[in-house]
Motif scaffolding. Structure first.
Motif, PDB file in Angstrom:
ATOM      1  N   TYR A 142      33.265  56.881  35.304  1.00 24.10           N
ATOM      2  CA  TYR A 142      34.485  56.290  36.027  1.00 24.10           C
ATOM      3  C   TYR A 142      33.608  55.400  37.258  1.00 24.10           C
ATOM      4  CZ  TYR A 142      37.626  55.859  40.031  1.00 24.10           C
ATOM      5  OH  TYR A 142      38.431  55.525  41.061  1.00 24.10           O
ATOM      6  N   ILE A 143      32.752  55.557  37.794  1.00 25.99           N
ATOM      7  CA  ILE A 143      32.092  54.863  38.772  1.00 25.99           C
ATOM      8  C   ILE A 143      31.868  53.411  37.904  1.00 25.99           C
ATOM      9  CG2 ILE A 143      30.326  54.513  40.399  1.00 25.99           C
ATOM     10  CD1 ILE A 143      32.023  56.595  41.216  1.00 25.99           C
ATOM     11  N   ARG A 144      31.179  53.697  36.852  1.00 28.90           N
ATOM     12  CA  ARG A 144      30.660  52.578  35.825  1.00 28.90           C
ATOM     13  C   ARG A 144      31.617  51.582  35.531  1.00 28.90           C
ATOM     14  NH1 ARG A 144      27.520  54.925  32.804  1.00 28.90           N
ATOM     15  NH2 ARG A 144      25.592  54.497  34.005  1.00 28.90           N
ATOM     16  N   ARG A 145      32.920  52.078  35.270  1.00 28.15           N
ATOM     17  CA  ARG A 145      33.821  51.348  34.723  1.00 28.15           C
ATOM     18  C   ARG A 145      34.491  50.195  36.035  1.00 28.15           C
ATOM     19  NH1 ARG A 145      35.888  55.857  32.238  1.00 28.15           N
ATOM     20  NH2 ARG A 145      37.418  56.224  33.885  1.00 28.15           N
ATOM     21  N   GLU A 146      34.409  51.045  37.163  1.00 32.60           N
ATOM     22  CA  GLU A 146      34.732  50.382  38.391  1.00 32.60           C
ATOM     23  C   GLU A 146      34.030  49.349  38.702  1.00 32.60           C
ATOM     24  OE1 GLU A 146      37.757  50.406  40.344  1.00 32.60           O
ATOM     25  OE2 GLU A 146      38.336  51.252  38.613  1.00 32.60           O
ATOM     26  N   LEU A 147      32.619  49.705  38.678  1.00 30.50           N
ATOM     27  CA  LEU A 147      31.584  48.485  38.882  1.00 30.50           C
ATOM     28  C   LEU A 147      31.659  47.344  37.862  1.00 30.50           C
ATOM     29  CD1 LEU A 147      28.337  50.589  39.812  1.00 30.50           C
ATOM     30  CD2 LEU A 147      29.879  49.464  41.597  1.00 30.50           C
ATOM     31  N   ASN A 148      32.146  47.639  36.665  1.00 30.72           N
ATOM     32  CA  ASN A 148      32.144  46.782  35.339  1.00 30.72           C
ATOM     33  C   ASN A 148      33.214  45.597  35.892  1.00 30.72           C
ATOM     34  OD1 ASN A 148      29.757  47.527  34.279  1.00 30.72           O
ATOM     35  ND2 ASN A 148      30.791  48.841  32.691  1.00 30.72           N
ATOM     36  N   ARG A 149      34.179  46.255  36.491  1.00 34.86           N
ATOM     37  CA  ARG A 149      35.309  45.023  36.762  1.00 34.86           C
ATOM     38  C   ARG A 149      34.780  43.950  37.647  1.00 34.86           C
ATOM     39  NH1 ARG A 149      39.634  47.991  40.141  1.00 34.86           N
ATOM     40  NH2 ARG A 149      40.938  46.239  39.732  1.00 34.86           N
ATOM     41  N   ARG A 150      33.588  44.093  38.015  1.00 42.60           N
ATOM     42  CA  ARG A 150      32.934  42.857  38.825  1.00 42.60           C
ATOM     43  C   ARG A 150      32.386  41.858  37.708  1.00 42.60           C
ATOM     44  NH1 ARG A 150      28.903  42.508  41.656  1.00 42.60           N
ATOM     45  NH2 ARG A 150      29.298  41.160  43.429  1.00 42.60           N
ATOM     46  N   ARG A 151      32.000  42.147  36.457  1.00 43.06           N
ATOM     47  CA  ARG A 151      31.478  41.439  35.606  1.00 43.06           C
ATOM     48  C   ARG A 151      31.905  40.319  34.872  1.00 43.06           C
ATOM     49  NH1 ARG A 151      29.016  45.150  31.128  1.00 43.06           N
ATOM     50  NH2 ARG A 151      31.317  45.395  30.745  1.00 43.06           N
ATOM     51  N   PHE A 152      33.188  40.164  34.819  1.00 45.33           N
ATOM     52  CA  PHE A 152      33.865  38.897  34.298  1.00 45.33           C
ATOM     53  C   PHE A 152      33.055  38.418  33.200  1.00 45.33           C
ATOM     54  CE2 PHE A 152      35.501  39.332  38.501  1.00 45.33           C
ATOM     55  CZ  PHE A 152      36.717  39.437  38.134  1.00 45.33           C
ATOM     56  N   VAL A 177      39.392  44.219  55.481  1.00 47.64           N
ATOM     57  CA  VAL A 177      39.261  43.282  54.648  1.00 47.64           C
ATOM     58  C   VAL A 177      38.487  41.896  55.078  1.00 47.64           C
ATOM     59  CG1 VAL A 177      40.923  41.362  53.471  1.00 47.64           C
ATOM     60  CG2 VAL A 177      41.406  44.031  53.379  1.00 47.64           C
ATOM     61  N   MET A 178      38.861  41.657  56.419  1.00 45.66           N
ATOM     62  CA  MET A 178      38.329  40.552  56.901  1.00 45.66           C
ATOM     63  C   MET A 178      36.680  40.813  57.288  1.00 45.66           C
ATOM     64  SD  MET A 178      40.430  38.322  56.892  1.00 45.66           S
ATOM     65  CE  MET A 178      39.935  36.977  57.969  1.00 45.66           C
ATOM     66  N   SER A 179      36.292  41.804  56.830  1.00 40.54           N
ATOM     67  CA  SER A 179      34.699  42.008  56.851  1.00 40.54           C
ATOM     68  C   SER A 179      33.992  41.487  55.691  1.00 40.54           C
ATOM     69  CB  SER A 179      34.313  43.467  57.132  1.00 40.54           C
ATOM     70  OG  SER A 179      34.562  44.328  56.002  1.00 40.54           O
ATOM     71  N   ILE A 180      34.775  41.294  54.341  1.00 39.98           N
ATOM     72  CA  ILE A 180      34.223  40.834  53.216  1.00 39.98           C
ATOM     73  C   ILE A 180      33.781  39.278  53.349  1.00 39.98           C
ATOM     74  CG2 ILE A 180      34.924  40.511  50.832  1.00 39.98           C
ATOM     75  CD1 ILE A 180      37.075  42.814  51.387  1.00 39.98           C
ATOM     76  N   PRO A 181      32.715  38.964  52.881  1.00 39.17           N
ATOM     77  CA  PRO A 181      32.175  37.623  52.856  1.00 39.17           C
ATOM     78  C   PRO A 181      33.467  36.801  52.126  1.00 39.17           C
ATOM     79  CG  PRO A 181      30.631  39.142  52.016  1.00 39.17           C
ATOM     80  CD  PRO A 181      31.685  39.878  52.326  1.00 39.17           C
ATOM     81  N   PRO A 199      37.580  36.079  42.522  1.00 41.35           N
ATOM     82  CA  PRO A 199      37.853  37.194  41.585  1.00 41.35           C
ATOM     83  C   PRO A 199      36.721  38.651  41.909  1.00 41.35           C
ATOM     84  CG  PRO A 199      37.307  35.337  40.383  1.00 41.35           C
ATOM     85  CD  PRO A 199      37.207  34.773  41.744  1.00 41.35           C
ATOM     86  N   LYS A 200      35.642  38.282  42.593  1.00 39.10           N
ATOM     87  CA  LYS A 200      34.962  39.644  42.995  1.00 39.10           C
ATOM     88  C   LYS A 200      35.277  39.920  44.394  1.00 39.10           C
ATOM     89  CE  LYS A 200      30.700  38.568  40.410  1.00 39.10           C
ATOM     90  NZ  LYS A 200      29.195  37.986  40.501  1.00 39.10           N
ATOM     91  N   ALA A 201      35.884  39.164  44.948  1.00 40.34           N
ATOM     92  CA  ALA A 201      36.121  39.405  46.576  1.00 40.34           C
ATOM     93  C   ALA A 201      37.396  40.059  46.617  1.00 40.34           C
ATOM     94  CB  ALA A 201      36.192  38.135  47.253  1.00 40.34           C
ATOM     95  N   ILE A 202      38.523  39.840  45.681  1.00 43.62           N
ATOM     96  CA  ILE A 202      39.588  40.620  45.779  1.00 43.62           C
ATOM     97  C   ILE A 202      39.324  41.974  45.261  1.00 43.62           C
ATOM     98  CG2 ILE A 202      40.379  39.999  43.272  1.00 43.62           C
ATOM     99  CD1 ILE A 202      42.602  40.348  46.609  1.00 43.62           C
ATOM    100  N   LEU A 203      38.498  42.282  44.474  1.00 47.09           N
ATOM    101  CA  LEU A 203      37.966  43.569  44.087  1.00 47.09           C
ATOM    102  C   LEU A 203      37.570  44.405  45.358  1.00 47.09           C
ATOM    103  CD1 LEU A 203      36.082  44.108  40.841  1.00 47.09           C
ATOM    104  CD2 LEU A 203      38.098  45.173  41.443  1.00 47.09           C
ATOM    105  N   ALA A 204      36.641  43.767  46.095  1.00 45.31           N
ATOM    106  CA  ALA A 204      36.304  44.271  47.311  1.00 45.31           C
ATOM    107  C   ALA A 204      37.586  44.637  48.325  1.00 45.31           C
ATOM    108  CB  ALA A 204      35.212  43.259  47.867  1.00 45.31           C
ATOM    109  N   ALA A 205      38.236  43.700  48.334  1.00 43.89           N
ATOM    110  CA  ALA A 205      39.473  43.859  49.175  1.00 43.89           C
ATOM    111  C   ALA A 205      40.344  45.108  48.799  1.00 43.89           C
ATOM    112  CB  ALA A 205      40.524  42.589  49.386  1.00 43.89           C
ATOM    113  N   GLU A 206      40.523  45.253  47.414  1.00 44.29           N
ATOM    114  CA  GLU A 206      41.172  46.486  46.885  1.00 44.29           C
ATOM    115  C   GLU A 206      40.184  47.878  47.140  1.00 44.29           C
ATOM    116  OE1 GLU A 206      41.734  46.167  42.591  1.00 44.29           O
ATOM    117  OE2 GLU A 206      41.254  48.431  42.601  1.00 44.29           O
TER     118      GLU A 206
END
Lengths: 365, 365, 365, 365
Positions: free
Chosen positions: C38-48, C238-242, C335-342
């Motif tokens: 499960y953790i891997r699937r979530e991390l993989n969402r960053r791959r594009f 959210v505003m702590s995200i680069p 695309p990666k940053a919105i994942l971080a916001a999620e």
């Protein structure tokens, strides 16, 4: 929770029989010299190679620094240190599944987390977790030394009922005690204490002890009234260590039996500075440092694990039962626990020195 | 800082000789019954009308509740309580301007804040600040009683060297001791202790004491390993009280001299629940509550103010000098300080009970 | 500091070019099902993987769970996850030593930490750090789902100036957008956006975007007035995200131009519960959840790294100079940053749900 | 909870129709000049005497400073300020008992605290609470000015759809706008905006607005990565103010539509220091200050109270119903709310400046 400190913040993780224990140290000033050898030396102080009943194994910890250091200097970002767990012998713990060992944290964990509690080796409540504290304490001690020139050390003043015979020791005497088989300033006491340890081991029993932490002179101003007094934060940090049952600062409980005229430390001039003529109070007034060394004593109860039958309750069957622990255990936790107290002291001092504005964000060499 | 607690958070303010001391209590569950009479009764426990050497005045505090209560019930918003200061006699404090009184917090405050320190009556370091703690403790005790049915009380087990003679007392014995001239369970000890107090007063001296806080059975699960253990947070809260020099849980330092086979509390079944046969450990294992009453002892040093000449340093002239305090002082802080310890205990218990999920946000009647 | 959350507390560590980034997640309830897949699937969402200009590599992250999970269930102790860094190409960063890249965090880090700053790959300020947030967010999302049945997802509503054309999408539309090459609900927009990305890449330039986070219905009561409002804590997280430059809840800035009669969401009965007829406000009133889905938008500025000459200052020579970045970079961080916001949203929701008493310490199956 | 800040910590209390609102300000450096006149002037900025539809009354607040100041200087102890509530007209609120007003916090409070919620005048959710923030902000601004010479001000850039026409204004233009009937730098816009306000009042409606906070140059180093970035903490502090719906830093959402080559602020030398040629980003990089002024915009929704019938739910009868508010209300909250944003900005800047080591514990004159 697993974090302590306000601006210098230490977070530990890990269970006794999981893959690793570790620590994240946040709020580290940039520019502190740190390397693996130094961390290793500090971790090795837990080994007690010469006292097999304290630690049957005598090998280095396998650890890695994952972040926060570049070219031998801290960068100001969090330092993460992982210490890998080697021992994997969890089998004999199956006997105590849902049978909390008297004196251990087991009962509390079962009552809070139920069957989900990782009971193997005490899980998160194991003394093993203090390895992470020692690693963080090593970082804290380096910071203290390189910024405000404060040293922290510790020793045992009593172990298994054997007390040291002198009270005129210096900070150096205490620091050097760690080169001996036991961290006691008195060789005769060490000899006796080792006998007591062996004797207790033979009888399948365990012993407690009393340790003392002391520092060199701590600059004034550490401690934030009224709740985050240095005294209060030290008490919390130390009483979070497994097996602690009491803490007293300076003469502690003895002060309660004195009159004011006996107890008050007179204030005198020394090198142009106001100083305490004596230091009965343990280095703080109003809970804040005043330029004096800090000192306090900590009581450690005997290791709860013993090789004798003890009464407990089977939490699944809801019946009374008896267990006899057969695994390895430290005859006394005191020698390792006082090290953890020393580490916690350094951590709290760094946190407060930063808060008091005495440690800058960047140490310029 | 002046706040304590994570989700039940108490913030005090005020100096001894300023307009008022007070407290803001945040994180209060909604629906707790609270009124001014109850707060007043708790504040009045500090008065000791029958022991003039402890408190020459015997009048009610003048306080106001500014927020957080509507129609006799808490609303879930912060409760602010202001206790107005009446005593304005600051004159005799001019003699000690920049001359820190031995044993007092003065030296620490001067070293941290310099001439800006409000030294009158000890300023913020005065025992007067604990009035705000008592008010917050009253709120905390009401919450404990009305949610998880826990009572907290305290008493003195030693005052000026006079100890109580029994150790078979119950919680009720302790709670009722507050109807006596001194909160001691032993009338003979009270009589002796009063003589000791009067004697010390006559000689311009002061005495210390040892108090004990105890509770009825605290439900399991309070305390968050590894740093926010209940034991650790209690130690911090109590050691933040002025004049404390040590704390020990259960048998405390005595446990350090026992063997494991003597110290371990055997686990037995009582009413279908796992309980400690004894409770030597003071009601917590692994730093968490386990369904047992919590108990700990606190040492209070003698009041530093005495009417005898003492040596100090004139911080303006940088010379040694002598001061003799001529103002009013409590011959012993112990009777009021143990009340503060009781209050801090209640505050910490509420904070942890909320964190453990045992106290809901709304108490529905 | 590197921790966020009050009772559910996430601490990240690690630099872009150090050995690893990682996270310690404290305050996890016991009994949550979690595994590496499960953790891997979530991390993989960053791959594009399908958009090479976003991420030229398409391989799994190499990570380890070090603690807090036993037999596929959380135990209630801190979960530590280490994600090893593979890329070691730090050479081309030597060109920018002491020459802060415009738009990057470099200048701030140099001004705060000087030469000690680990500038390689942006060091701690790199988007790489958000991998640790994604891992923590995965844990948080599992908790939300298994306790209060809340889902959190996100998507892009604008990328490089290309907007999605519909605003009638459902939560499911949004969640499914992650199966597409870009997380946009509108295929035509995706096609256009990819062209814009490729075009920008060709020109050595970069683009920004706007993302949206939304949830399914969040139970009422999350958010602690007056400062720890849910709205406030989400904004901070959210505003702590680069690369974030703004956040708006519900209709956000548009509400500022409406009249009260247009802006107010009327309160209606739906399934016996008070609900908002519309949800212009974004799911919170008074900064607290009210049973509605939460939604907000975040603006991300274009990636500061571009392959064009830019003006900067040589901080060693104190002269103006020009740099041209030649390393790899993401054409858009959105695309990666919105994942971080999620992820941050899930973390904050868990923290507040625990604080509100909606998530117990143990999840009993 | 009702506290914000880590080392400079502000705690507010009080309800709209209770005896008082107030604030405790902890972590104040010693030696700051502060007096009642200054606090009063800052509180008076909320009055808007010349715009009756904004505030029908125009009288001074009745407040007291209870602690922390001696001889016109802060002492380093908590400053408590109580602002007494005068308005006692709670009668017309009985009509809305258990009938949450659309757009207000009522629904959220009822869902969280039920019938215990003090609904009179909005209770704790009332804009009245921001008086306490203004008082704390006044203290914070005095600290900033007297230590790191930073000024903070604010103005409205849009009110009821009327925008200011210039964007070439200076900090002084903004600061001086508070001498005008409305804090807008453009007299023509003020004239129009007042008409819009009066018009909306006539129609029983309300309007929103957009404000901007800006500062003079903030020294580098404020902000603690990765979560306690200055940008993140400002976002939290501002979004905790009632009626806020969005915040954007610098060009904010516009940056999301730019390319990197347009958006990046080039770094240039000015007076020997690295500075941004433009300041599109709003004064922070990596979430930290860099020597530039900080600027951000905040959206405020229209006042939810309007004199038109609105649909709601009777929470006792569980039926839909209609309410029409007949009490007093501000046609727009924006003018007062932007003041609160200015205050929160000052509070956060002080907290971070202390954390960064830029403000010492004692200010020596």
């Amino acid at each position: 929770m697993s974090s302590i400190g306000v601006v210098f913040r230490v977070t530990t993780f890990g269970e006794s029989h999981g893959p690793a224990v570790g620590v994240v140290i946040d709020g580290v000033p940039a520019g502190i010299q740190l390397n693996e050898d130094y961390i290793r030396r500090e971790l090795n102080r837990r080994r007690f190679c010469h006292i097999p009943v304290l630690n049957p194994r005598c090998e280095d910890e396998d650890f890695q620094i994952l972040s926060g250091i570049k070219d031998g200097l801290t960068t100001g970002t969090p330092i993460a240190i992982v210490v890998w767990n080697k021992r994997a012998v969890s089998n004999y713990y199956m006997d105590i599944w849902m049978k909390p060992r008297p004196g251990h944290a087991d009962l509390a964990w079962y009552l809070k987390f139920g069957k989900l509690y990782d009971f193997r080796g005490g899980g998160r409540a194991s003394g093993r977790e203090t390895v992470a504290r020692i690693a963080a304490g090593a970082v804290a001690k380096a910071i203290l030394k390189q910024t405000i020139d404060v040293d922290v050390s510790s020793h045992l003043i009593e172990l298994g009922g054997v007390s040291i015979s002198r009270d005129d020791y210096t900070f150096n005497d205490v620091a050097k005690s760690w080169e001996k088989p036991l961290p006691m300033i008195d060789d005769e006491a060490i000899e006796k204490a080792i006998k007591v340890l062996i004797n207790a081991a033979t009888e399948g029993d365990s012993v407690g002890g009393i340790g003392e932490v002391l520092t060199t002179e701590v600059p004034p101003g550490l401690g934030e009234p009224v709740f985050d007094k240095l005294k209060a934060d030290l008490a919390k940090a130390v009483m979070s260590i497994p097996s602690t049952t009491g803490i007293e600062f300076g003469l502690g409980f003895k002060l309660a039996r004195m009159r004011g005229s006996e107890a008050n430390d007179q204030i005198v001039l020394r090198n142009g500075k106001p100083r305490l003529e004596t230091n009965r109070v343990g280095g703080m007034l109003g809970g804040m440092s005043i330029g004096e060394p800090i000192r306090f004593r900590v009581a450690f109860k005997p290791t709860p694990s013993i090789r004798r039958p003890q009464r407990t309750v089977d939490l699944e069957k809801i019946t009374e039962t008896t267990i006899t622990f057969t695994g390895r255990y430290d005859i006394s936790t005191a020698p390792k626990a006082i090290l953890a107290a020393e580490a916690m002291t350094a951590i709290i001092l760094v946190d407060h020195a930063i808060r008091a504005g005495l440690i800058p964000r960047i140490i310029r060499k």
